[in-house]
Design a protein around this motif. Sequence first.
Motif, mmCIF file in Angstrom:
data_model
loop_
_atom_site.group_PDB
_atom_site.id
_atom_site.type_symbol
_atom_site.label_atom_id
_atom_site.label_comp_id
_atom_site.label_asym_id
_atom_site.label_seq_id
_atom_site.Cartn_x
_atom_site.Cartn_y
_atom_site.Cartn_z
ATOM 1 N N VAL A 1 0.835 -1.308 -0.091
ATOM 2 C CA VAL A 1 -0.060 0.150 -0.430
ATOM 3 C C VAL A 1 0.599 1.099 -0.060
ATOM 4 C CG1 VAL A 1 -1.879 0.662 1.076
ATOM 5 C CG2 VAL A 1 -2.102 -1.092 1.006
ATOM 6 N N THR A 2 0.764 2.019 -0.842
ATOM 7 C CA THR A 2 1.380 2.973 -1.551
ATOM 8 C C THR A 2 0.845 4.719 -1.426
ATOM 9 O OG1 THR A 2 2.805 1.613 -2.846
ATOM 10 C CG2 THR A 2 3.379 4.404 -2.433
ATOM 11 N N VAL A 3 1.636 5.344 -0.213
ATOM 12 C CA VAL A 3 0.260 6.790 -0.714
ATOM 13 C C VAL A 3 1.106 7.783 -1.849
ATOM 14 C CG1 VAL A 3 -0.688 8.161 0.803
ATOM 15 C CG2 VAL A 3 -0.930 6.235 1.874
ATOM 16 N N THR A 4 0.932 8.851 -1.738
ATOM 17 C CA THR A 4 1.896 9.245 -3.451
ATOM 18 C C THR A 4 0.948 10.515 -2.866
ATOM 19 O OG1 THR A 4 0.338 8.289 -4.880
ATOM 20 C CG2 THR A 4 2.250 7.938 -4.753
ATOM 21 N N GLY A 5 1.819 11.825 -3.375
ATOM 22 C CA GLY A 5 1.267 13.127 -3.505
ATOM 23 C C GLY A 5 1.225 13.751 -2.277
ATOM 24 N N SER A 6 2.200 13.117 -1.034
ATOM 25 C CA SER A 6 2.363 14.206 -0.446
ATOM 26 C C SER A 6 1.512 14.536 0.599
ATOM 27 C CB SER A 6 3.664 15.368 -0.464
ATOM 28 O OG SER A 6 4.605 14.607 -1.252
ATOM 29 N N PRO A 7 0.296 14.071 0.816
ATOM 30 C CA PRO A 7 -0.852 13.899 1.436
ATOM 31 C C PRO A 7 -0.485 15.189 3.038
ATOM 32 C CG PRO A 7 -1.027 12.582 1.703
ATOM 33 C CD PRO A 7 0.107 12.498 0.285
ATOM 34 N N THR A 8 -0.776 16.006 3.243
ATOM 35 C CA THR A 8 -0.761 16.727 4.717
ATOM 36 C C THR A 8 -1.549 16.090 6.114
ATOM 37 O OG1 THR A 8 -1.372 19.031 4.419
ATOM 38 C CG2 THR A 8 0.928 18.757 3.696
ATOM 39 N N ALA B 1 -8.108 0.508 -2.919
ATOM 40 C CA ALA B 1 -7.717 1.866 -1.753
ATOM 41 C C ALA B 1 -8.421 2.835 -1.957
ATOM 42 C CB ALA B 1 -6.500 1.679 -1.465
ATOM 43 N N SER B 2 -9.242 3.774 -1.547
ATOM 44 C CA SER B 2 -9.710 5.740 -1.355
ATOM 45 C C SER B 2 -9.373 6.038 -0.872
ATOM 46 C CB SER B 2 -11.462 5.539 -1.062
ATOM 47 O OG SER B 2 -12.190 6.757 -1.358
ATOM 48 N N ALA B 3 -8.690 7.325 -1.223
ATOM 49 C CA ALA B 3 -8.234 8.621 -0.928
ATOM 50 C C ALA B 3 -8.657 9.727 -0.837
ATOM 51 C CB ALA B 3 -6.476 8.547 -2.360
ATOM 52 N N ALA B 4 -9.874 9.329 -0.973
ATOM 53 C CA ALA B 4 -11.101 10.853 -1.010
ATOM 54 C C ALA B 4 -10.817 11.504 -0.201
ATOM 55 C CB ALA B 4 -12.449 10.450 -1.044
ATOM 56 N N GLY B 5 -10.074 11.108 1.691
ATOM 57 C CA GLY B 5 -10.414 11.693 2.941
ATOM 58 C C GLY B 5 -9.280 12.439 3.219
ATOM 59 N N LEU B 6 -7.746 12.252 1.882
ATOM 60 C CA LEU B 6 -6.703 12.841 1.963
ATOM 61 C C LEU B 6 -6.657 14.229 2.101
ATOM 62 C CD1 LEU B 6 -4.460 9.994 0.413
ATOM 63 C CD2 LEU B 6 -4.872 10.515 3.108
ATOM 64 N N THR B 7 -6.053 15.183 2.145
ATOM 65 C CA THR B 7 -5.413 16.377 2.268
ATOM 66 C C THR B 7 -4.535 17.178 2.155
ATOM 67 O OG1 THR B 7 -5.777 17.367 4.214
ATOM 68 C CG2 THR B 7 -7.954 17.041 3.439
ATOM 69 N N ALA C 1 -3.280 10.250 -3.468
ATOM 70 C CA ALA C 1 -3.592 9.044 -4.015
ATOM 71 C C ALA C 1 -2.658 7.532 -3.259
ATOM 72 C CB ALA C 1 -3.813 8.650 -5.447
ATOM 73 N N VAL C 2 -3.714 6.742 -3.505
ATOM 74 C CA VAL C 2 -3.133 5.353 -2.214
ATOM 75 C C VAL C 2 -3.821 4.433 -3.473
ATOM 76 C CG1 VAL C 2 -3.680 4.080 -0.618
ATOM 77 C CG2 VAL C 2 -4.417 6.146 -0.767
ATOM 78 N N THR C 3 -2.834 3.832 -4.269
ATOM 79 C CA THR C 3 -2.365 2.377 -4.595
ATOM 80 C C THR C 3 -1.850 1.186 -3.926
ATOM 81 O OG1 THR C 3 -0.153 2.653 -5.332
ATOM 82 C CG2 THR C 3 -2.060 4.181 -6.377
ATOM 83 N N VAL C 4 -2.558 0.014 -4.664
ATOM 84 C CA VAL C 4 -2.594 -1.170 -3.884
ATOM 85 C C VAL C 4 -2.104 -2.380 -5.379
ATOM 86 C CG1 VAL C 4 -3.099 -3.237 -2.753
ATOM 87 C CG2 VAL C 4 -4.142 -0.786 -2.290
ATOM 88 N N THR C 5 -0.869 -2.847 -4.783
ATOM 89 C CA THR C 5 -0.384 -3.406 -5.782
ATOM 90 C C THR C 5 0.161 -5.051 -5.072
ATOM 91 O OG1 THR C 5 1.653 -2.735 -5.429
ATOM 92 C CG2 THR C 5 1.439 -1.764 -6.626
ATOM 93 N N THR C 6 -0.147 -5.724 -5.886
ATOM 94 C CA THR C 6 0.068 -7.463 -5.525
ATOM 95 C C THR C 6 1.773 -7.789 -5.625
ATOM 96 O OG1 THR C 6 -1.531 -7.848 -5.974
ATOM 97 C CG2 THR C 6 -0.445 -10.382 -5.646
#
Length: 250
Positions: free
Chosen positions: A85-92, A162-168, A174-179
Amino acid sequence: MNDFQPVRVSEEATADRPWLASLVGTNDTNSILLDTTKFTEGVHWEKGTALQPRNILKSGIPLGRLTTNGLYVPYSGPRSEVQTVTVTGSPTGGTYTLTFSGQTTAGIPYNATAAQVKAAIEALSNIEAGEVAVAGGPHPGTAVVVTFGGQYLGDDVAQMTASAAGLTGGTSPAVTVTTTTAGGGASATDGSEVFHGFLATESMFAPGSTKTSGALLWFGEVYANLTPVPFDPTDIAATAPGVNIHYRYR
């Protein structure tokens, strides 16, 4: 069971064995020699400290035995599914969610640690405690790696979404999931795919050493969800010559 001599394990040495469901059978162990090069830091062993510099293999590790030299190594039965699970875009700020087989987690903090991600996943109705191991993190700088065990060990499970709708904050977070590794049947053919028992107690070894001694528990009762490495007792039972372990959950 093997050519090693029986070794007694103190009934008082229980602090490092939360996975042991019953003291019955604790003394039914065999002395063994382990190949420390096959064990992974963080998963199987922890580094020592300045006061106690030797590394410590965790008790309760499922073990196999190499056919070439008889050394004991981590059991490599049915492969566990591994997802990243990877979070991108540098949310704060804010949260994201993960969905597994129709069940969605509560909000997971943008800067969650591995422990927080694990707690959120294990709160799902279709995941029991101890059925996932989570490493890495914290977000957003470092991905977390989720390894499925328990009832899902050996299964090619559905990939989480994943849903990144709540990130600010940040830039298009964004959030991605890879196998990373698809679950499936055992791929090893070196003997480690055959289950021989559990490491009965913690075992120490000096940094750089390639072998250490230990005690093999092959008779007793174990909490399947409290061992350091996820596994499915049903899968283990199919490859366990001479092993008499009963499993419970807590």
